[in-house]
Structure formats: C-alpha cells, structure tokens
Design an enzyme around this catalytic site. Structure first.
Site, PDB file in Angstrom:
ATOM      1  CG  ASP A 210      -5.118  -2.232   8.413  1.00  5.78           C
ATOM      2  OD1 ASP A 210      -3.933  -2.871   8.445  1.00  5.78           O
ATOM      3  OD2 ASP A 210      -5.613  -1.513   7.198  1.00  5.78           O
ATOM      4  CD  GLN A 213       1.801   1.260   5.559  1.00 11.56           C
ATOM      5  OE1 GLN A 213       2.858   1.751   5.844  1.00 11.56           O
ATOM      6  NE2 GLN A 213       1.521   0.937   4.480  1.00 11.56           N
ATOM      7  CE  LYS A 236       1.599  -2.553   2.574  1.00  9.36           C
ATOM      8  NZ  LYS A 236       0.188  -2.033   2.525  1.00  9.36           N
TER       9      LYS A 236
HETATM   10  C1  LIG Z   1      -0.760  -2.295   2.718  1.00 12.05           C
HETATM   11  C2  LIG Z   1      -1.888  -2.091   3.406  1.00 12.05           C
HETATM   12  C3  LIG Z   1      -3.134  -2.862   3.498  1.00 12.05           C
HETATM   13  C4  LIG Z   1      -3.220  -4.105   2.663  1.00 12.05           C
HETATM   14  O1  LIG Z   1      -2.223  -4.936   2.591  1.00 12.05           O
HETATM   15  P1  LIG Z   1      -1.918  -6.296   1.650  1.00 12.05           P
HETATM   16  O2  LIG Z   1      -0.793  -6.674   1.820  1.00 12.05           O
HETATM   17  O3  LIG Z   1      -2.066  -5.740   0.217  1.00 12.05           O
HETATM   18  O4  LIG Z   1      -3.196  -7.140   2.018  1.00 12.05           O
HETATM   19  C5  LIG Z   1      -4.106  -2.828   4.480  1.00 12.05           C
HETATM   20  N1  LIG Z   1      -4.121  -1.676   5.210  1.00 12.05           N
HETATM   21  C6  LIG Z   1      -2.961  -0.890   5.221  1.00 12.05           C
HETATM   22  C7  LIG Z   1      -3.039   0.395   6.165  1.00 12.05           C
HETATM   23  C8  LIG Z   1      -2.123  -0.938   4.201  1.00 12.05           C
HETATM   24  O5  LIG Z   1      -1.056  -0.040   4.207  1.00 12.05           O
END
Ligand SMILES: *Cc1c(COP(=O)(O)O)cnc(C)c1O
Length: 416
Positions: A210, A213, A236
């Site tokens: 994931d 960030q 993001k």
């Molecule tokens: C923001 C975030 C998500 C989810 O992102 P979405 O755009 O809401 O799907 C998942 N994992 C991490 C580490 C995040 O910071």
C-alpha cells in the site's frame, strides 16, 4: 535545531514558486493565513492539474476506447498517455500492468475480490502489520468471513519501528500473501518493504504494498522492490480524487478473473456468455474516470519535475524542525518516533483532546487532522483514542510549522 543547521539543510526546492502554483494556499481561513498541514489526508492541487482538467473538458472530451471520431481518439490517447506516465512513475515494465481504479481502497478490494477469492481458501494466511490503514484491513476481513482465511499481524515497537524479525517469524507454510503499507499514514513509519518482499519471496509468497503515503514522498521503483502488487491513490500525489492505481505483475494480473462486469472490459458478449479483454482493461468495467486520469498524469509530471532529492530534503527538514518545535511545548507527546519516518507527525497533549486541539488550531488557520486516522487497531496498540496529526507536502514551509507551534501554545494556555 539551530538556525544555522536549518539553513545548511535548506533544500534546492523553490517552495515560494511551488506555493504560487497552488491557488488555495492564498485563501485565508477565519482571516488567518492558511497553514495547510493535512496533505496525508488529501493534498492540494496545483494550477497545472486544474488547468489540464479544464482544458481536457473544454477541448478534448469524449468517451474513450470506442468512438470512431477524432475527439474520442484524442481523449483515448490522453487517457492512455496518463497510464504510461503512471507506469514510468512506478518504473513498471509495461503500462499493461497499470490498472486505473477509483482510489487505493478500490485497488486493494480489487486484489482481494479477484485474486483473493480465486486463490485463497480456508486456513490460508494473509500477513498485514499493526500500522495498516483500514483500507488494507477490512478487505481481508471480508475474505475472512467469506473464505475463512486467517489474518496475522506483524508488530511495531513502542516508537513505531517495524520489527522485521518478528514479521519473518509470522511467515509459514500457510502464508499466501503479505499485504503491507509502505509508509504509515498515522505515525509516518517507513516500512523496509524491500526486505519484507525479499523475506516473503524466499517462501514464494507474493506481496501487495500500500503505497498511498509513499508515492507522494519518495521515488518508488516496483522492479527494484520486486513488488507483486503496488497501489496508490491520485488525490494524495497532488492529483484529482476519483482516480487510483493498481500495479500488478503481468503474470498475476493475467491469472486473475474480472471482479466487476460491464462495458469496456469484454471481448464478446452473447446472451449465454462473455469473454474478457486482457489486463488492464479486464479490470476496468464501465466508463473510467477520464479527465481524472489525465489530471493524475499532469500531477505526476509536476511532482517528478521537482526532483525527489529536493522534495525529500525539504520534507525531512520540516519534519526535524517541527519535531524540535513541538518538543518545546509542555505536556505534548509525539506518537511515533521511528528511525525511518516520512513527514507525518502525530501527537497528543495532556491538557486537551485531539479534537479540541484541532478546533483551536483551525481558528488559527492551521489545518491538521484529529482522530484515529482510519487506523483504529494502531490507536489501540498505543492505547490512545485518537491523535492530532500534522503532515507535510511540497508546499509547506517553516512558517507553517511556526504557525502550528504558536497555535499549540494557545491550546496550552486555554486548556492548561
Ligand atoms: C489514504 C490512505 C488509504 C486510502 O486511500 P483512499 O484514497 O481513501 O482509497 C489507504 N492506505 C493508506 C496508507 C492511506 O494513507
């Protein structure tokens, strides 16, 4: 940190120029200068992205992949160019390995629903960590209910450091997948994902990372990492909402069935059955987020043109400076002090609840996040209901940190 140390670390990032690219940063809040310190929740958008989206809608908009006319061809070219931009951003071998989704959440759900449902059975184990976002917990809970898979959780220490040895101890003959965050959204810990992937691969276990960030803060190279799946979310990385990315190694994507059916993803359809396109189109049912994908391409070009070394130098400088300044405040405790940390600073105060901190700061023009940061199990791990969190992006300055510090001293006065 002394002023001279800070000056010596002054990065080659022209933050004043960057700030001029983000119209919203000029907008006062409650008549105060806006100090936007919530980029970990969603980053602001540069004019370049806003202009791209407007231009695409005003001049080159049509549905993609089907029109026989010039506009549709043009929109398709731009949409597919964005896919190539994303592939280069991640250093993916091919843009066929880039699936557009709505966001990170949908990308992980896609893997769980398609790969997970197909290849996991009762008793199979998926290893996550204590610092996952709910987006990388709940999809596995759904599979737990449906299939009876078992979730194992790799721990962090009191400072929030990821414990590689303890992680390796969890791997066994039943482990089928490791699904792990690259950087914690709640406390900033950078997970040594290259080592995690190496350890998993020694047991032929694939790894989903994931990167929500990580993608805004550091160079990501899926080939160097040897990641099997890598996901991130457009909003993001200074791009639009409604667009996210799943990178999947081609062998894996090819082995996976579609998880949603509809237009765009089929080869042929009769009333008896359908046949499906190759990846990535097999996983993109329905009309995609066309201008959002194009906008994401522009956001990535913008971010990359700044130079990762410069971006990181600025953010690490801000993280250090903010850490020093917050330590001046009596009764404030920083939560998460891992050795490797991205520019995310969680904290609590003995005199005020995080939500009260957030409210007072808001009145001073300081936008931070207060809550569990979609990481309730992690809050439980640290025995906290919530934290306040300041997070930094390419447009932040020491002025933002100073404004934050002054507002926190006010919280101290009001509640202390
Ligand atoms: C923001 C975030 C998500 C989810 O992102 P979405 O755009 O809401 O799907 C998942 N994992 C991490 C580490 C995040 O910071």
């Amino acid at each position: 940190m002394s002023a001279s140390t800070v000056a010596a670390m002054a990065p080659a990032l022209d933050v004043a120029k960057i700030r001029r690219d983000f119209p919203i940063l000029d907008r006062p809040v409650y008549d105060r200068r806006l100090a936007f310190l919530d980029s970990a929740a969603s980053a602001q958008k540069p004019r370049q992205v806003i202009d791209t989206i407007r231009q695409a809608m005003e001049e080159e908009y049509a549905n993609v992949h089907r029109g026989a006319y010039w506009l549709s061809q043009r929109a398709t070219d731009r949409f597919e160019t964005a896919r190539e931009t994303v592939a280069r951003f991640l250093n993916a071998p091919s843009s066929d390995e880039i699936v557009f989704t709505r966001n990170t959440t949908e990308a992980i759900n896609l893997v769980a629903a398609s790969w997970g449902r197909t290849f996991l059975k009762e008793g199979d184990e998926v290893v996550i960590s204590e610092i996952e976002h709910h987006a990388n917990i709940v999809p596995w809970h759904l599979l737990k209910r449906e299939k009876g898979i078992v979730l194992r959780v790799a721990p962090v220490d009191e400072a929030g450091n990821f414990l590689l040895d303890r992680f390796e101890d969890l791997l066994n003959d039943r482990t089928r997948l490791v699904a792990i965050t690259h950087v914690s959204n709640a406390i900033g810990t950078i997970v040594p994902v290259a080592e995690v992937i190496r350890a998993a691969h020694r047991r032929d276990v694939p790894v989903l990372v994931d990167g929500s960030q990580a993608a805004p803060h550091m160079r990501v190279d899926v080939q160097a990492l040897d990641a099997d799946f890598y996901v991130f979310t457009g909003h993001k990385v200074y791009g639009p909402t409604g667009i996210g990315v799943l990178y999947g190694r081609s062998e894996l994507l090819e082995s996976m069935p579609p998880y949603q059916g509809g237009g765009e993803m089929i080869q042929t359809v009769s009333y008896e059955e359908s046949t499906f396109k190759e990846p990535p189109f097999r996983f993109e049912a329905g009309t995609p987020a066309i201008v959002e994908a194009i906008g994401l391409g522009t956001a990535i070009d913008y971010l990359q043109a700044l130079g990762w070394e410069n971006v990181q130098a600025n953010e690490q400088m801000l993280l250090q400076y903010a850490t020093e300044r917050l330590r001046e405040i009596p009764g404030l405790r920083i939560v998460g002090t891992a050795r490797d940390k991205a520019a995310i600073l969680s904290f609590v105060m003995d005199c005020a609840h995080p939500h009260d901190i957030g409210t007072i700061l808001d009145r001073s023009g300081v936008a931070i996040r207060a809550g569990h940061h979609c990481a309730q199990p992690l809050m439980e791990r640290f025995e906290l209901p919530a934290t306040a969190r300041a997070s930094f992006g390419i447009y932040n300055t020491r002025d933002d940190v100073d404004q934050l510090t002054e507002a926190l001293l006010q919280v101290r006065e009001i509640f202390g």
